[in-house]
Design an enzyme around this catalytic site. Sequence first.
Site, PDB file in Angstrom:
ATOM      1  N   GLY A 163      24.493   9.212  55.036  1.00  0.00           N
ATOM      2  CA  GLY A 163      24.258   8.383  53.857  1.00  0.00           C
ATOM      3  C   GLY A 163      23.160   8.921  52.962  1.00  0.00           C
ATOM      4  CB  CYS A 164      21.511   7.167  50.163  1.00  0.00           C
ATOM      5  SG  CYS A 164      23.039   6.596  49.374  1.00  0.00           S
ATOM      6  CG  PHE A 165      18.623   8.814  55.449  1.00  0.00           C
ATOM      7  CD1 PHE A 165      18.553   9.949  56.248  1.00  0.00           C
ATOM      8  CD2 PHE A 165      19.362   7.734  55.913  1.00  0.00           C
ATOM      9  CE1 PHE A 165      19.204  10.007  57.479  1.00  0.00           C
ATOM     10  CE2 PHE A 165      20.021   7.778  57.139  1.00  0.00           C
ATOM     11  CZ  PHE A 165      19.937   8.923  57.920  1.00  0.00           C
ATOM     12  CG  HIS A 303      18.671   8.346  47.132  1.00  0.00           C
ATOM     13  ND1 HIS A 303      19.703   9.168  46.734  1.00  0.00           N
ATOM     14  CD2 HIS A 303      19.219   7.129  47.341  1.00  0.00           C
ATOM     15  CE1 HIS A 303      20.826   8.468  46.719  1.00  0.00           C
ATOM     16  NE2 HIS A 303      20.556   7.235  47.087  1.00  0.00           N
ATOM     17  CG  PHE A 373      14.624   5.455  49.586  1.00  0.00           C
ATOM     18  CD1 PHE A 373      13.418   5.535  50.262  1.00  0.00           C
ATOM     19  CD2 PHE A 373      14.642   5.657  48.214  1.00  0.00           C
ATOM     20  CE1 PHE A 373      12.245   5.808  49.578  1.00  0.00           C
ATOM     21  CE2 PHE A 373      13.476   5.924  47.519  1.00  0.00           C
ATOM     22  CZ  PHE A 373      12.268   6.004  48.202  1.00  0.00           C
TER      23      PHE A 373
END
Length: 389
Positions: A163-165, A303, A373
């Site tokens: 994911g986004c991290f 992010h 994050f």
Amino acid sequence: MVSVSEIRKAQRAEGPATILAIGTATPANCVEQSTYPDFYFKITNSEHKTVLKEKFQRMCDKSMIKRRYMYLTEEILKENPSLCEYMAPSLDARQDMVVVEVPRLGKEAAVKAIKEWGQPKSKITHLIFCTTSGVDMPGADYQLTKLLGLRPYVKRYMMYQQGCFAGGTVLRLAKDLAENNKGARVLVVCSEVTAVTFRGPSDTHLDSLVGQALFGDGAAALIVGSDPLPEIEKPIFEMVWTAQTIAPDSEGAIDGHLREAGLTFHLLKDVPGIVSKNINKALVEAFQPLNIDDYNSIFWIAHPGGPAILDQVEEKLGLKPEKMKATREVLSEYGNMSSACVLFILDEMRKKSAQQGLKTTGEGLDWGVLFGFGPGLTIETVVLHSVAI
């Protein structure tokens, strides 16, 4: 006889891990945010849901996104109507798309990074590939190795569904590899395609609708290595320190689950609050050893999960609006591309710094921070040192 400690010493690089090149790529299909609600509700046969469409329009208007790039075109969606329903079984169709498109888009970014690096691809010793979609065997790392024609004994690392991290994670791993393997040159690729998360609207799951308003497709690639070759390799940023932490009391804040209907996302409303509440602790841990406590004196790469996260971080730390300029620019021009975002921001920052005649790649400043994050809620922190232009 040579001792183990002597062998270890000989294996280690002398200098810090350095970003030596950056390349980015997006699908050709560009979607304007202002007209996206009309397209989205039409293609998903949901135009009768007028109240929901108005909510979605407001989400898009507040997103601070101008445009996004998406592999999914109108033609592809018409050929695959199951993707346009909210929870129709559609994983096979999604998988067939992303297992091809994720490595292909990654290759496009990697070719640009290798070209800027200026060295033969045979000198790549390690590959880190990261994507949120398309779990397959052999993986996207293998497919990219074949597509690029890398040596068969390149050491590969595959990261799925972080994911986004994960834009921070790949930098942390690349740093450790480059600094502990003398002469290593690490190709890092983050490739994200939203075909696995696209779905029609639901009246009862508005967090899914948030994702439809924010996510875009993109791939970014870096070459990372220590001890750059003088006159041959040109450093962009040095990576000085990294950390990963799970924010306390954040379980369930950001979840993703792979189902027959694809990858579903679930967000709590207070994600921006959780991030902003924990950011100061991460900064103190990172910058206290450098005697830095003025966070307006460093450059920022965060992010861009959405504008609310950036707004609350700015407010919590008293940051000047220009600190998040590169971050907000990438959000505006590309949307949230998950792990690839922070690498796009690195590219944006070094290019703008050069165009504006600033003295370093980090907006004229020496020190900076990169934050990822994502699910967990997980926070990745990378301390960067800029390079003179």
